[in-house]
Write a protein that holds these residues in place. Structure first.
Motif, PDB file in Angstrom:
ATOM      1  N   PHE A  37      -1.927 -57.943 -10.573  1.00 39.99           N
ATOM      2  CA  PHE A  37      -2.168 -57.022  -9.471  1.00 39.99           C
ATOM      3  C   PHE A  37      -3.658 -56.722  -9.424  1.00 39.99           C
ATOM      4  O   PHE A  37      -4.398 -57.021 -10.359  1.00 39.99           O
ATOM      5  CB  PHE A  37      -1.360 -55.735  -9.650  1.00 39.99           C
ATOM      6  CG  PHE A  37      -1.812 -54.885 -10.810  1.00 39.99           C
ATOM      7  CD1 PHE A  37      -1.592 -55.289 -12.125  1.00 39.99           C
ATOM      8  CD2 PHE A  37      -2.456 -53.675 -10.598  1.00 39.99           C
ATOM      9  CE1 PHE A  37      -2.005 -54.516 -13.192  1.00 39.99           C
ATOM     10  CE2 PHE A  37      -2.871 -52.900 -11.662  1.00 39.99           C
ATOM     11  CZ  PHE A  37      -2.639 -53.320 -12.959  1.00 39.99           C
ATOM     12  N   ILE A  38      -4.095 -56.113  -8.325  1.00 39.36           N
ATOM     13  CA  ILE A  38      -5.506 -55.779  -8.165  1.00 39.36           C
ATOM     14  C   ILE A  38      -5.709 -54.329  -8.606  1.00 39.36           C
ATOM     15  O   ILE A  38      -5.276 -53.382  -7.952  1.00 39.36           O
ATOM     16  CB  ILE A  38      -5.946 -55.967  -6.693  1.00 39.36           C
ATOM     17  CG1 ILE A  38      -5.725 -57.417  -6.271  1.00 39.36           C
ATOM     18  CG2 ILE A  38      -7.407 -55.563  -6.527  1.00 39.36           C
ATOM     19  CD1 ILE A  38      -5.975 -57.693  -4.802  1.00 39.36           C
ATOM     20  N   LEU A  39      -6.366 -54.170  -9.721  1.00 47.02           N
ATOM     21  CA  LEU A  39      -6.528 -52.859 -10.340  1.00 47.02           C
ATOM     22  C   LEU A  39      -7.254 -51.869  -9.426  1.00 47.02           C
ATOM     23  O   LEU A  39      -7.003 -50.668  -9.461  1.00 47.02           O
ATOM     24  CB  LEU A  39      -7.291 -53.019 -11.655  1.00 47.02           C
ATOM     25  CG  LEU A  39      -7.076 -51.994 -12.762  1.00 47.02           C
ATOM     26  CD1 LEU A  39      -5.602 -51.827 -13.076  1.00 47.02           C
ATOM     27  CD2 LEU A  39      -7.850 -52.393 -13.995  1.00 47.02           C
ATOM     28  N   ASP A  40      -8.132 -52.390  -8.579  1.00 50.39           N
ATOM     29  CA  ASP A  40      -8.928 -51.533  -7.710  1.00 50.39           C
ATOM     30  C   ASP A  40      -8.060 -50.792  -6.682  1.00 50.39           C
ATOM     31  O   ASP A  40      -8.483 -49.791  -6.115  1.00 50.39           O
ATOM     32  CB  ASP A  40      -9.985 -52.363  -6.994  1.00 50.39           C
ATOM     33  CG  ASP A  40     -11.014 -51.519  -6.299  1.00 50.39           C
ATOM     34  OD1 ASP A  40     -11.344 -51.803  -5.130  1.00 50.39           O
ATOM     35  OD2 ASP A  40     -11.486 -50.539  -6.922  1.00 50.39           O
ATOM     36  N   GLU A  41      -6.856 -51.270  -6.449  1.00 58.05           N
ATOM     37  CA  GLU A  41      -5.962 -50.664  -5.465  1.00 58.05           C
ATOM     38  C   GLU A  41      -5.084 -49.573  -6.068  1.00 58.05           C
ATOM     39  O   GLU A  41      -4.236 -49.001  -5.372  1.00 58.05           O
ATOM     40  CB  GLU A  41      -5.095 -51.746  -4.823  1.00 58.05           C
ATOM     41  CG  GLU A  41      -5.888 -52.784  -4.058  1.00 58.05           C
ATOM     42  CD  GLU A  41      -5.015 -53.887  -3.487  1.00 58.05           C
ATOM     43  OE1 GLU A  41      -3.806 -53.931  -3.808  1.00 58.05           O
ATOM     44  OE2 GLU A  41      -5.551 -54.717  -2.724  1.00 58.05           O
ATOM     45  N   PHE A  42      -5.281 -49.307  -7.332  1.00 57.07           N
ATOM     46  CA  PHE A  42      -4.469 -48.334  -8.039  1.00 57.07           C
ATOM     47  C   PHE A  42      -5.329 -47.267  -8.719  1.00 57.07           C
ATOM     48  O   PHE A  42      -6.506 -47.498  -9.012  1.00 57.07           O
ATOM     49  CB  PHE A  42      -3.631 -49.025  -9.125  1.00 57.07           C
ATOM     50  CG  PHE A  42      -2.564 -49.929  -8.586  1.00 57.07           C
ATOM     51  CD1 PHE A  42      -2.873 -51.172  -8.061  1.00 57.07           C
ATOM     52  CD2 PHE A  42      -1.242 -49.540  -8.606  1.00 57.07           C
ATOM     53  CE1 PHE A  42      -1.885 -52.002  -7.558  1.00 57.07           C
ATOM     54  CE2 PHE A  42      -0.241 -50.358  -8.119  1.00 57.07           C
ATOM     55  CZ  PHE A  42      -0.568 -51.593  -7.593  1.00 57.07           C
TER      56      PHE A  42
END
Length: 124
Positions: A27-32
């Motif tokens: 997953f894209i950590l920046d979106e969390f």
């Protein structure tokens, strides 16, 4: 498969520095929102720091002024830079992530995914 892996824990002398890393995969950590927690032996889990999806950052009272949280969007990593370490900072440090963080960033039950932890020991 969503996975978080912490690294960077070590034995360090009082007054020293460490940089912990939380790497995300699947997953894209920046979106969390990403939180850092720690747990010392016999102690409760303690919120250390958090960075929300919008970039807002938070710090626990015991570490404020000594800790800095940041994102590396290219590497999909969140770092926790710690300085002026004290023996009472000794603990296993965990990172955790969520896409529905409530008003209280310290609420562990808001976080869906957790890493396995990395040991930080501050001792002379």
């Amino acid at each position: 498969q969503v996975q978080l892996v912490e690294s960077g824990g070590d034995l360090v002398q009082p007054g020293g520095s460490l940089r912990l890393s939380c790497a995300g995969s699947g997953f894209i950590l920046d979106e969390f929102s990403v939180g850092w927690f720690r747990q010392a032996p016999g102690e409760a889990l303690e919120g250390v720091s958090c960075v929300r999806e919008d970039g807002s950052t938070y710090y626990g009272d015991s570490v404020r002024g000594r800790v800095f949280i940041s994102r590396d969007k290219v590497k999909n990593v969140v770092h926790l830079q710690m300085s002026k370490l004290r023996p009472e900072d000794t603990a296993v440090y965990y990172c955790a992530t969520t896409d529905h963080l409530g008003s209280t960033w310290r609420d562990r039950y808001d976080y869906d995914y957790w890493g396995q932890g990395t040991q930080v020991t501050v001792s002379s």
